[in-house]
Design a protein around this motif. Structure first.
Motif, PDB file in Angstrom:
ATOM      1  N   PHE A   1       0.829  -1.139  -0.022  1.00 36.40           N
ATOM      2  CA  PHE A   1       0.002   0.166  -0.073  1.00 36.40           C
ATOM      3  C   PHE A   1       0.868   0.989   0.064  1.00 36.40           C
ATOM      4  O   PHE A   1       1.314   1.730   1.016  1.00 36.40           O
ATOM      5  N   PRO A   2       1.281   1.620  -1.158  1.00 37.41           N
ATOM      6  CA  PRO A   2       2.334   2.721  -1.212  1.00 37.41           C
ATOM      7  C   PRO A   2       2.160   4.052  -0.660  1.00 37.41           C
ATOM      8  O   PRO A   2       3.021   4.933  -0.615  1.00 37.41           O
ATOM      9  N   PHE A   3       0.799   4.356  -0.581  1.00 36.29           N
ATOM     10  CA  PHE A   3       0.305   5.750  -0.314  1.00 36.29           C
ATOM     11  C   PHE A   3      -0.221   5.999   1.075  1.00 36.29           C
ATOM     12  O   PHE A   3       0.458   5.855   1.918  1.00 36.29           O
ATOM     13  N   ASP A   4      -1.506   6.602   1.120  1.00 37.24           N
ATOM     14  CA  ASP A   4      -2.088   6.303   2.676  1.00 37.24           C
ATOM     15  C   ASP A   4      -2.127   4.983   3.499  1.00 37.24           C
ATOM     16  O   ASP A   4      -2.319   4.116   2.876  1.00 37.24           O
ATOM     17  N   ILE A   5      -1.971   5.217   4.735  1.00 39.98           N
ATOM     18  CA  ILE A   5      -2.048   4.098   5.344  1.00 39.98           C
ATOM     19  C   ILE A   5      -3.231   3.470   5.487  1.00 39.98           C
ATOM     20  O   ILE A   5      -4.346   3.978   5.449  1.00 39.98           O
ATOM     21  N   LYS A   6      -3.271   2.155   5.655  1.00 43.49           N
ATOM     22  CA  LYS A   6      -4.302   1.299   5.270  1.00 43.49           C
ATOM     23  C   LYS A   6      -4.425   0.330   6.498  1.00 43.49           C
ATOM     24  O   LYS A   6      -3.361   0.037   7.230  1.00 43.49           O
ATOM     25  N   TYR A   7      -5.646  -0.180   6.921  1.00 39.54           N
ATOM     26  CA  TYR A   7      -5.718  -1.074   7.978  1.00 39.54           C
ATOM     27  C   TYR A   7      -6.606  -2.196   7.720  1.00 39.54           C
ATOM     28  O   TYR A   7      -7.566  -2.276   6.714  1.00 39.54           O
ATOM     29  N   THR A   8      -6.094  -3.342   8.186  1.00 40.33           N
ATOM     30  CA  THR A   8      -6.919  -4.461   8.207  1.00 40.33           C
ATOM     31  C   THR A   8      -8.344  -4.740   8.865  1.00 40.33           C
ATOM     32  O   THR A   8      -8.488  -3.638   9.797  1.00 40.33           O
ATOM     33  N   ALA A   9      -9.019  -5.550   8.726  1.00 42.98           N
ATOM     34  CA  ALA A   9     -10.432  -5.672   9.579  1.00 42.98           C
ATOM     35  C   ALA A   9     -10.231  -5.723  10.946  1.00 42.98           C
ATOM     36  O   ALA A   9     -11.021  -4.991  11.770  1.00 42.98           O
ATOM     37  N   ASP A  10      -9.267  -6.102  11.243  1.00 47.46           N
ATOM     38  CA  ASP A  10      -8.689  -5.874  12.883  1.00 47.46           C
ATOM     39  C   ASP A  10      -8.123  -4.826  13.277  1.00 47.46           C
ATOM     40  O   ASP A  10      -7.488  -4.882  14.594  1.00 47.46           O
ATOM     41  N   GLY A  11      -7.778  -3.942  12.670  1.00 47.36           N
ATOM     42  CA  GLY A  11      -7.130  -2.674  12.926  1.00 47.36           C
ATOM     43  C   GLY A  11      -5.453  -2.655  12.998  1.00 47.36           C
ATOM     44  O   GLY A  11      -4.818  -1.737  13.272  1.00 47.36           O
ATOM     45  N   PHE A  12      -5.052  -3.646  12.162  1.00 47.13           N
ATOM     46  CA  PHE A  12      -3.413  -3.706  11.950  1.00 47.13           C
ATOM     47  C   PHE A  12      -3.294  -2.949  10.647  1.00 47.13           C
ATOM     48  O   PHE A  12      -3.787  -3.213   9.981  1.00 47.13           O
TER      49      PHE A  12
ATOM     50  N   LYS B   1      12.742  -1.013   8.660  1.00 52.48           N
ATOM     51  CA  LYS B   1      13.102  -0.630   9.857  1.00 52.48           C
ATOM     52  C   LYS B   1      12.183  -1.039  11.002  1.00 52.48           C
ATOM     53  O   LYS B   1      11.075  -0.864  11.068  1.00 52.48           O
ATOM     54  N   TYR B   2      12.916  -2.145  11.681  1.00 53.15           N
ATOM     55  CA  TYR B   2      11.993  -2.769  12.677  1.00 53.15           C
ATOM     56  C   TYR B   2      12.188  -2.029  13.914  1.00 53.15           C
ATOM     57  O   TYR B   2      13.436  -1.994  14.627  1.00 53.15           O
ATOM     58  N   THR B   3      11.098  -1.453  14.712  1.00 47.60           N
ATOM     59  CA  THR B   3      11.253  -0.938  16.041  1.00 47.60           C
ATOM     60  C   THR B   3      10.828  -1.978  16.883  1.00 47.60           C
ATOM     61  O   THR B   3      11.615  -2.709  17.563  1.00 47.60           O
ATOM     62  N   SER B   4       9.533  -2.491  16.949  1.00 49.97           N
ATOM     63  CA  SER B   4       8.804  -3.304  17.592  1.00 49.97           C
ATOM     64  C   SER B   4       7.539  -3.828  16.842  1.00 49.97           C
ATOM     65  O   SER B   4       7.106  -2.822  15.927  1.00 49.97           O
ATOM     66  N   ALA B   5       6.822  -4.694  17.133  1.00 51.79           N
ATOM     67  CA  ALA B   5       5.830  -5.407  16.358  1.00 51.79           C
ATOM     68  C   ALA B   5       4.735  -4.357  16.769  1.00 51.79           C
ATOM     69  O   ALA B   5       3.920  -4.187  15.836  1.00 51.79           O
ATOM     70  N   GLU B   6       4.775  -4.079  17.792  1.00 51.27           N
ATOM     71  CA  GLU B   6       3.359  -3.087  18.146  1.00 51.27           C
ATOM     72  C   GLU B   6       3.564  -1.747  17.288  1.00 51.27           C
ATOM     73  O   GLU B   6       2.313  -1.274  16.908  1.00 51.27           O
ATOM     74  N   ASP B   7       4.625  -1.285  17.217  1.00 58.83           N
ATOM     75  CA  ASP B   7       4.821  -0.065  16.578  1.00 58.83           C
ATOM     76  C   ASP B   7       4.172  -0.389  15.444  1.00 58.83           C
ATOM     77  O   ASP B   7       3.973   0.591  14.346  1.00 58.83           O
ATOM     78  N   LEU B   8       4.781  -1.493  14.158  1.00 60.98           N
ATOM     79  CA  LEU B   8       4.246  -1.767  13.263  1.00 60.98           C
ATOM     80  C   LEU B   8       2.750  -2.174  13.024  1.00 60.98           C
ATOM     81  O   LEU B   8       2.127  -1.505  12.058  1.00 60.98           O
TER      82      LEU B   8
ATOM     83  N   GLY C   1       1.583   8.759  16.066  1.00 63.73           N
ATOM     84  CA  GLY C   1       2.617   9.906  16.178  1.00 63.73           C
ATOM     85  C   GLY C   1       3.287   9.908  14.886  1.00 63.73           C
ATOM     86  O   GLY C   1       2.870   9.724  13.787  1.00 63.73           O
ATOM     87  N   ASP C   2       4.623  10.073  14.746  1.00 64.08           N
ATOM     88  CA  ASP C   2       5.455  10.277  13.670  1.00 64.08           C
ATOM     89  C   ASP C   2       5.308   8.930  12.699  1.00 64.08           C
ATOM     90  O   ASP C   2       5.822   9.171  11.372  1.00 64.08           O
ATOM     91  N   ALA C   3       5.260   7.835  13.377  1.00 70.66           N
ATOM     92  CA  ALA C   3       5.137   6.702  12.789  1.00 70.66           C
ATOM     93  C   ALA C   3       4.097   6.574  11.620  1.00 70.66           C
ATOM     94  O   ALA C   3       4.205   5.887  10.613  1.00 70.66           O
ATOM     95  N   LEU C   4       3.001   7.428  11.931  1.00 71.59           N
ATOM     96  CA  LEU C   4       1.935   7.633  10.972  1.00 71.59           C
ATOM     97  C   LEU C   4       2.316   8.211   9.372  1.00 71.59           C
ATOM     98  O   LEU C   4       1.811   8.004   8.351  1.00 71.59           O
ATOM     99  N   LYS C   5       3.561   8.824   9.621  1.00 74.91           N
ATOM    100  CA  LYS C   5       4.093   9.500   8.441  1.00 74.91           C
ATOM    101  C   LYS C   5       5.124   8.480   7.492  1.00 74.91           C
ATOM    102  O   LYS C   5       5.492   9.073   6.556  1.00 74.91           O
ATOM    103  N   ILE C   6       5.259   7.333   7.929  1.00 75.59           N
ATOM    104  CA  ILE C   6       6.405   6.411   7.524  1.00 75.59           C
ATOM    105  C   ILE C   6       5.580   6.076   6.016  1.00 75.59           C
ATOM    106  O   ILE C   6       4.471   5.807   5.734  1.00 75.59           O
TER     107      ILE C   6
ATOM    108  N   ARG D   1       5.850   2.375   0.936  1.00 73.75           N
ATOM    109  CA  ARG D   1       6.769   1.582   0.521  1.00 73.75           C
ATOM    110  C   ARG D   1       7.629   1.005   1.804  1.00 73.75           C
ATOM    111  O   ARG D   1       8.290  -0.159   1.507  1.00 73.75           O
ATOM    112  N   GLN D   2       7.898   1.884   2.732  1.00 74.41           N
ATOM    113  CA  GLN D   2       8.893   1.330   3.646  1.00 74.41           C
ATOM    114  C   GLN D   2       7.828   0.264   4.585  1.00 74.41           C
ATOM    115  O   GLN D   2       8.621  -0.502   5.244  1.00 74.41           O
ATOM    116  N   ARG D   3       6.734   0.702   4.576  1.00 71.85           N
ATOM    117  CA  ARG D   3       6.130  -0.376   5.604  1.00 71.85           C
ATOM    118  C   ARG D   3       5.935  -1.776   5.063  1.00 71.85           C
ATOM    119  O   ARG D   3       6.086  -2.776   5.622  1.00 71.85           O
TER     120      ARG D   3
END
Length: 321
Positions: free
Chosen positions: A97-108, A156-163, A168-173, A176-178
């Motif tokens: 998902f190269p552009f806006d952040i997307k989420y699964t049915a379970d919020g991941f 860039k792996y920080t923690s599974a929960e962060d991913l 915060g700033d992680a929403l701007k990643i 393609r990096q995700r």
């Protein structure tokens, strides 16, 4: 189905890499029931493979890796069908998902949720249906490794929960990096699982990660704008020989990579090989970060804690006898 001796599951098996791997396996293993599992089968992929190989050993089952309830429903349906034990499990499906952040049915976050979480849950639930000897292949990507210089952002792996739940700033990643980070997670999880299957004295379970290379023409670019999709689907496939010369030798037609994936899954030359990383048919080193055991175990622990519904299921998911 009673004539089959073993089963094979290929996630994402209706198109691209998974489709061609399933076709190659169907051709080589006529006594196996090959199940291609994807959200939809619009093009009648199972029937197409059966016609092309002159057999009737490929079936389709719907599976949405972005929905935990659907993954559980898939495994329940599998158990009700009384299929032969699974000898090959190709955890192959992937989304970007190269552009806006997307989420699964379970919020991941969707790249992490589909590429890692859905597959980890599928494997965990399928354990009772695995044969005593099983080959598990996790489709990763060379984009997870900065040293490959693929042009994609560094994983860039920080923690599974962060991913899973960026804030915060992680929403701007960038998306393609995700994606590249989710592919790193595939390799981290493969190595964590390998440590566990080696402790099973009564089983011959092996798990490896696989990089199919860049495959112009596949569905990976379906989220890109129309012009880029056209270039990816219609222009770049014709330029593969040139791209191999000027960009990277690790660029292939989906048919070629599918044959390599089937080889990694079936061939006696790599039978018993576990806990390693293949680029096509060549065993190579994965990224430096992928060998970080602390990251591997953090991802494994988070996954079990998040997906198991109770302590009894968590112990089953831990891969212990």
């Amino acid at each position: 189905m009673s004539n089959f001796t073993r089963s094979v599951i290929v996630t994402g098996g209706t198109t691209g890499l998974g489709f061609h791997a399933a076709a190659a396996i169907a051709r080589q293993r006529p006594d196996h029931c090959i199940v291609i599992a994807s959200r939809k089968n619009a093009d009648g992929s199972a029937e197409s493979i059966n016609r092309s190989v002159g057999r009737d050993n490929v079936r389709f089952m719907p599976l949405d890796l972005g929905d935990v309830k659907n993954v559980r429903s898939f495994v329940q349906s599998w158990g009700e069908k009384s299929l032969p034990p699974i000898s090959v499990l190709l955890l192959n499906a992937g989304s970007q998902f190269p552009f806006d952040i997307k989420y699964t049915a379970d919020g991941f976050e969707a790249s992490f949720g589909i590429n890692h979480v859905g597959h980890a849950l599928l494997f965990s639930l399928l354990q009772p249906y695995l044969a005593d000897e099983v080959r598990i292949v996790v489709t990763a990507s060379g984009t997870h490794d900065p040293m490959q210089k693929t042009g994609m952002p560094n994983a860039k792996y920080t923690s599974a929960e962060d991913l899973a739940h960026p804030s915060g700033d992680a929403l701007k990643i960038p998306g393609r990096q995700r994606y590249t980070t989710s592919k790193l997670c595939n390799v981290l999880w493969t190595y964590a699982l390998d440590r566990r299957v080696r402790r099973l004295p009564q089983k011959k379970w092996t798990v490896v990660a696989f990089d199919p290379g860049l495959m112009p023409g596949t569905g990976l670019a379906r989220q890109y704008p129309a012009l880029l999709r056209f270039m990816w689907k219609r222009v770049l496939p014709a330029l593969i020989p040139l791209l191999r010369l000027v960009v990277s030798p690790n660029i292939h037609r989906a048919e070629e990579s599918g044959a390599s994936l089937a080889w990694v899954a079936l061939d006696d030359a790599v039978k018993g090989t576990s806990g390693v990383y293949f680029e096509g048919k060549k065993q190579i080193k994965s990224s430096v970060d992928s060998y970080d055991e602390a990251k591997q175990e953090e991802l494994w622990s988070w996954t079990l804690k998040t997906l198991a519904v109770d302590e009894q299921e968590r112990r089953r998911f831990e891969v212990v006898e």
